[in-house]
Design a protein around this motif. Structure first.
Motif, PDB file in Angstrom:
ATOM      1  N   ARG A  97      -5.029  11.677  -9.227  1.00  0.00           N
ATOM      2  CA  ARG A  97      -6.102  12.506  -9.786  1.00  0.00           C
ATOM      3  C   ARG A  97      -5.727  13.008 -11.184  1.00  0.00           C
ATOM      4  O   ARG A  97      -4.585  13.425 -11.411  1.00  0.00           O
ATOM      5  N   ASP A  98      -6.706  13.008 -12.084  1.00  0.00           N
ATOM      6  CA  ASP A  98      -6.452  13.448 -13.469  1.00  0.00           C
ATOM      7  C   ASP A  98      -5.897  14.863 -13.523  1.00  0.00           C
ATOM      8  O   ASP A  98      -5.083  15.179 -14.381  1.00  0.00           O
ATOM      9  N   ASP A  99      -6.395  15.727 -12.613  1.00  0.00           N
ATOM     10  CA  ASP A  99      -5.991  17.137 -12.677  1.00  0.00           C
ATOM     11  C   ASP A  99      -4.754  17.433 -11.829  1.00  0.00           C
ATOM     12  O   ASP A  99      -4.406  18.594 -11.627  1.00  0.00           O
ATOM     13  N   PHE A 100      -4.069  16.392 -11.336  1.00  0.00           N
ATOM     14  CA  PHE A 100      -2.895  16.622 -10.493  1.00  0.00           C
ATOM     15  C   PHE A 100      -1.633  16.612 -11.359  1.00  0.00           C
ATOM     16  O   PHE A 100      -1.367  15.639 -12.067  1.00  0.00           O
ATOM     17  N   ARG A 101      -0.869  17.671 -11.277  1.00  0.00           N
ATOM     18  CA  ARG A 101       0.336  17.778 -12.097  1.00  0.00           C
ATOM     19  C   ARG A 101       1.595  17.975 -11.253  1.00  0.00           C
ATOM     20  O   ARG A 101       2.638  18.363 -11.769  1.00  0.00           O
ATOM     21  N   GLY A 102       1.488  17.737  -9.960  1.00  0.00           N
ATOM     22  CA  GLY A 102       2.642  17.939  -9.086  1.00  0.00           C
ATOM     23  C   GLY A 102       3.293  16.621  -8.687  1.00  0.00           C
ATOM     24  O   GLY A 102       3.178  15.624  -9.399  1.00  0.00           O
ATOM     25  N   ARG A 103       4.014  16.656  -7.530  1.00  0.00           N
ATOM     26  CA  ARG A 103       4.592  15.449  -6.940  1.00  0.00           C
ATOM     27  C   ARG A 103       4.165  15.400  -5.484  1.00  0.00           C
ATOM     28  O   ARG A 103       3.949  16.453  -4.869  1.00  0.00           O
ATOM     29  N   VAL A 104       4.063  14.205  -4.956  1.00  0.00           N
ATOM     30  CA  VAL A 104       3.705  14.049  -3.543  1.00  0.00           C
ATOM     31  C   VAL A 104       4.887  13.443  -2.786  1.00  0.00           C
ATOM     32  O   VAL A 104       5.359  12.366  -3.144  1.00  0.00           O
ATOM     33  N   VAL A 105       5.349  14.164  -1.784  1.00  0.00           N
ATOM     34  CA  VAL A 105       6.325  13.592  -0.851  1.00  0.00           C
ATOM     35  C   VAL A 105       5.514  12.920   0.248  1.00  0.00           C
ATOM     36  O   VAL A 105       4.795  13.592   1.004  1.00  0.00           O
ATOM     37  N   ALA A 106       5.595  11.603   0.301  1.00  0.00           N
ATOM     38  CA  ALA A 106       4.812  10.828   1.265  1.00  0.00           C
ATOM     39  C   ALA A 106       5.744  10.408   2.386  1.00  0.00           C
ATOM     40  O   ALA A 106       6.619   9.566   2.185  1.00  0.00           O
ATOM     41  N   CYS A 107       5.579  11.023   3.552  1.00  0.00           N
ATOM     42  CA  CYS A 107       6.554  10.858   4.639  1.00  0.00           C
ATOM     43  C   CYS A 107       5.957  10.060   5.803  1.00  0.00           C
ATOM     44  O   CYS A 107       4.870  10.373   6.287  1.00  0.00           O
ATOM     45  N   ASP A 108       6.669   9.048   6.205  1.00  0.00           N
ATOM     46  CA  ASP A 108       6.251   8.258   7.384  1.00  0.00           C
ATOM     47  C   ASP A 108       7.503   7.732   8.059  1.00  0.00           C
ATOM     48  O   ASP A 108       8.491   7.421   7.393  1.00  0.00           O
ATOM     49  N   PHE A 109       7.478   7.623   9.390  1.00  0.00           N
ATOM     50  CA  PHE A 109       8.674   7.104  10.068  1.00  0.00           C
ATOM     51  C   PHE A 109       8.658   5.595  10.239  1.00  0.00           C
ATOM     52  O   PHE A 109       9.593   5.035  10.814  1.00  0.00           O
ATOM     53  N   SER A 110       7.628   4.927   9.743  1.00  0.00           N
ATOM     54  CA  SER A 110       7.606   3.465   9.768  1.00  0.00           C
ATOM     55  C   SER A 110       7.952   2.936   8.369  1.00  0.00           C
ATOM     56  O   SER A 110       7.133   3.003   7.451  1.00  0.00           O
ATOM     57  N   PHE A 111       9.164   2.407   8.238  1.00  0.00           N
ATOM     58  CA  PHE A 111       9.567   1.858   6.947  1.00  0.00           C
ATOM     59  C   PHE A 111       8.654   0.702   6.511  1.00  0.00           C
ATOM     60  O   PHE A 111       8.251   0.632   5.350  1.00  0.00           O
ATOM     61  N   PRO A 112       8.268  -0.214   7.417  1.00  0.00           N
ATOM     62  CA  PRO A 112       7.373  -1.307   6.987  1.00  0.00           C
ATOM     63  C   PRO A 112       6.039  -0.801   6.449  1.00  0.00           C
ATOM     64  O   PRO A 112       5.471  -1.401   5.528  1.00  0.00           O
ATOM     65  N   MET A 113       5.501   0.285   6.992  1.00  0.00           N
ATOM     66  CA  MET A 113       4.239   0.834   6.456  1.00  0.00           C
ATOM     67  C   MET A 113       4.454   1.312   5.021  1.00  0.00           C
ATOM     68  O   MET A 113       3.676   0.977   4.112  1.00  0.00           O
ATOM     69  N   LEU A 114       5.492   2.096   4.782  1.00  0.00           N
ATOM     70  CA  LEU A 114       5.754   2.593   3.429  1.00  0.00           C
ATOM     71  C   LEU A 114       6.013   1.422   2.479  1.00  0.00           C
ATOM     72  O   LEU A 114       5.503   1.415   1.348  1.00  0.00           O
ATOM     73  N   GLY A 117       2.963  -0.374   1.189  1.00  0.00           N
ATOM     74  CA  GLY A 117       2.129   0.327   0.206  1.00  0.00           C
ATOM     75  C   GLY A 117       2.848   0.696  -1.065  1.00  0.00           C
ATOM     76  O   GLY A 117       2.231   1.243  -1.994  1.00  0.00           O
ATOM     77  N   ALA A 118       4.144   0.398  -1.149  1.00  0.00           N
ATOM     78  CA  ALA A 118       4.958   0.927  -2.256  1.00  0.00           C
ATOM     79  C   ALA A 118       4.402   0.549  -3.632  1.00  0.00           C
ATOM     80  O   ALA A 118       4.434   1.372  -4.561  1.00  0.00           O
ATOM     81  N   ALA A 119       3.878  -0.645  -3.765  1.00  0.00           N
ATOM     82  CA  ALA A 119       3.414  -1.095  -5.094  1.00  0.00           C
ATOM     83  C   ALA A 119       2.283  -0.220  -5.626  1.00  0.00           C
ATOM     84  O   ALA A 119       2.149  -0.036  -6.836  1.00  0.00           O
ATOM     85  N   LYS A 120       1.482   0.346  -4.706  1.00  0.00           N
ATOM     86  CA  LYS A 120       0.350   1.184  -5.147  1.00  0.00           C
ATOM     87  C   LYS A 120       0.827   2.440  -5.862  1.00  0.00           C
ATOM     88  O   LYS A 120       0.089   3.026  -6.646  1.00  0.00           O
ATOM     89  N   ALA A 121       2.018   2.889  -5.507  1.00  0.00           N
ATOM     90  CA  ALA A 121       2.497   4.183  -6.017  1.00  0.00           C
ATOM     91  C   ALA A 121       3.343   4.040  -7.278  1.00  0.00           C
ATOM     92  O   ALA A 121       3.830   5.034  -7.799  1.00  0.00           O
ATOM     93  N   GLU A 122       3.508   2.797  -7.755  1.00  0.00           N
ATOM     94  CA  GLU A 122       4.295   2.625  -8.980  1.00  0.00           C
ATOM     95  C   GLU A 122       3.670   3.430 -10.096  1.00  0.00           C
ATOM     96  O   GLU A 122       2.452   3.478 -10.234  1.00  0.00           O
ATOM     97  N   ARG A 123       4.484   4.066 -10.857  1.00  0.00           N
ATOM     98  CA  ARG A 123       4.062   4.881 -12.014  1.00  0.00           C
ATOM     99  C   ARG A 123       3.275   6.127 -11.614  1.00  0.00           C
ATOM    100  O   ARG A 123       2.649   6.756 -12.446  1.00  0.00           O
ATOM    101  N   LEU A 124       3.274   6.463 -10.334  1.00  0.00           N
ATOM    102  CA  LEU A 124       2.641   7.719  -9.901  1.00  0.00           C
ATOM    103  C   LEU A 124       3.733   8.671  -9.378  1.00  0.00           C
ATOM    104  O   LEU A 124       4.779   8.204  -8.912  1.00  0.00           O
ATOM    105  N   PRO A 125       3.488   9.972  -9.417  1.00  0.00           N
ATOM    106  CA  PRO A 125       4.502  10.922  -8.937  1.00  0.00           C
ATOM    107  C   PRO A 125       4.514  11.021  -7.413  1.00  0.00           C
ATOM    108  O   PRO A 125       4.138  12.037  -6.821  1.00  0.00           O
ATOM    109  N   VAL A 126       4.897   9.903  -6.780  1.00  0.00           N
ATOM    110  CA  VAL A 126       4.953   9.822  -5.311  1.00  0.00           C
ATOM    111  C   VAL A 126       6.380   9.482  -4.897  1.00  0.00           C
ATOM    112  O   VAL A 126       6.947   8.514  -5.396  1.00  0.00           O
TER     113      VAL A 126
END
Ligand SMILES: C[S@@+](CC[C@H](N)C(=O)[O-])C[C@H]1O[C@@H](n2cnc3c(N)ncnc32)[C@H](O)[C@@H]1O
Length: 260
Positions: A97-114, A117-126
Motif C-alpha cells: 500500500r502507498d500509505d504503508f511505512r512499516g514492516r510486515v512479519v509474515a508468519c506461517d509454519f509451512s515452509f513450502p507455502m512461504l 509466495g516469496a517472489a511476490k514479496a521481493e522489494r517489499l518490506p515483508v
C-alpha cells in the motif's frame, strides 16, 4: 528483505514433513497441527491458482477489504504481523500500500507455502518467518496491527491463537480476521453449499492432486464458529469494539477488533 525466509521455530524445521491426511476427524491439537502443516506443504504449488479459480478471483478483493479495515485510522508505521501468511498474498497487499511505512512479519509454519509466495514479496518490506502462530517470535505489546487471512480456522486452538495475537499487539492496535463462513439466506445457501461440498472438492482434487485437502476446506468451514461466536471469542481474548462485515453474500466475514 522481501522474500527472505527465516526458519523461526522447531516446527519450521519439520515443515512439510508430517503429511498426515486431514480428511477425517482430528482428535488432538497436535495431530491437527501436523495434518494441517502437511496438507498445506503438499498443495503449496497449486494453492494460489486454486484460490483465484475457486473464488472467481474474489479472494483478491476480500484481502483488499481486510487491509482497508486494518489501515482505517491507523498510521501504517511500525511492525505488523500477518499470521498464517501462506503464500504471502495478504502480507503483500498490506506492505504494497502507498500509505504503508512499516514492516510486515509474515508468519506461517509451512515452509513450502512461504517459499511458493516469496517472489511476490521481493522489494517489499515483508519478513517471511517460518514459525507457529501459537508462539509468534515477537515481544509482548510490540505490534502495530495484525491480520489473519483464512488461517484461524486451521489453528489447533482458536482461543490460543487469539490470545497469542492479543499478547503481541499494542493496546489500541487492530486485529483483522478474514475467514470463510456460510451464507444464511435461501436459496443462495443451498446453492452455495452444493458448490462448496461437491463441486469445489472435485475441482480441488483434480488441480491440486491432493486427495483430501479440498474436502477439508468445506468441512472445516462448516464446523467453524459463526461470526457472532467468533466475535465473542475475540472479546474474551481481550479485544474491544469487535465487529464484522459479511462479504460476497455471506461467504466470507471480515472481523475486526482493537486490543484493549
Ligand atoms: C488457507 S491458508 C491461508 C494463507 C493466506 N493467509 C491467504 O490468505 O491465502 C492457511 C495457512 O495457515 C497456516 N497455518 C495453519 N496453522 C498454523 C499455525 N499454527 N502457525 C502458522 N501457520 C499456520 C497454514 O500453513 C496455511 O499456510
Amino acid at each position: 528483505m522481501g522474500g527472505d525466509l527465516r526458519r523461526g521455530t522447531e516446527a519450521a524445521t519439520t515443515a512439510g514433513a508430517a503429511a498426515t491426511e486431514p480428511g477425517g476427524p482430528l482428535p488432538s491439537p497436535d495431530r491437527k497441527a501436523a495434518a494441517v502443516r502437511g496438507m498445506f506443504g503438499a498443495i503449496a504449488p497449486r494453492y494460489d491458482l486454486l484460490n483465484h479459480l475457486l473464488s472467481l478471483n474474489l479472494d483478491r478483493r476480500w484481502r483488499r477489504r481486510a487491509v482497508d479495515r486494518l489501515l482505517a485510522g491507523a498510521a501504517g508505521a511500525g511492525v505488523y504481523v500477518d499470521a498464517c501468511a501462506g503464500t504471502l498474498d495478504l502480507a503483500v497487499e498490506l506492505a504494497g500500500r502507498d500509505d504503508f511505512r512499516g514492516r510486515v512479519v509474515a508468519c506461517d509454519f509451512s515452509f513450502p507455502m512461504l517459499a511458493s509466495g516469496a517472489a511476490k514479496a521481493e522489494r517489499l518490506p515483508v519478513d517471511a518467518v517460518c514459525g507457529d502462530a501459537l508462539g509468534l517470535p515477537l515481544a509482548d505489546r510490540s505490534v502495530a496491527g495484525a491480520t489473519v487471512g483464512f488461517g484461524v480456522r486451521n489453528l489447533a486452538s482458536l482461543e490460543a491463537g487469539l490470545a497469542e495475537l492479543a499478547r503481541v499487539l499494542r493496546p489500541g492496535a487492530k486485529l483483522v480476521i478474514l475467514e470463510f463462513t456460510t451464507p444464511r439466506w435461501q436459496p443462495f445457501r443451498a446453492l452455495y453449499l452444493f458448490y462448496f461440498r461437491h463441486i469445489l472438492p472435485w475441482i480441488g482434487r483434480r488441480i491440486s492432486g491432493h486427495g483430501s485437502a479440498y474436502d477439508y476446506l468445506p468441512a472445516s468451514v462448516l464446523e467453524f464458529p459463526a461470526p457472532p461466536a467468533l466475535a465473542d471469542l475475540m472479546q474474551a481474548a481481550g479485544f474491544r469494539d469487535v465487529r464484522w462485515r459479511l462479504l460476497a453474500g455471506g461467504i466470507v466475514a471480515v472481523h475486526e477488533g482493537t486490543r484493549g
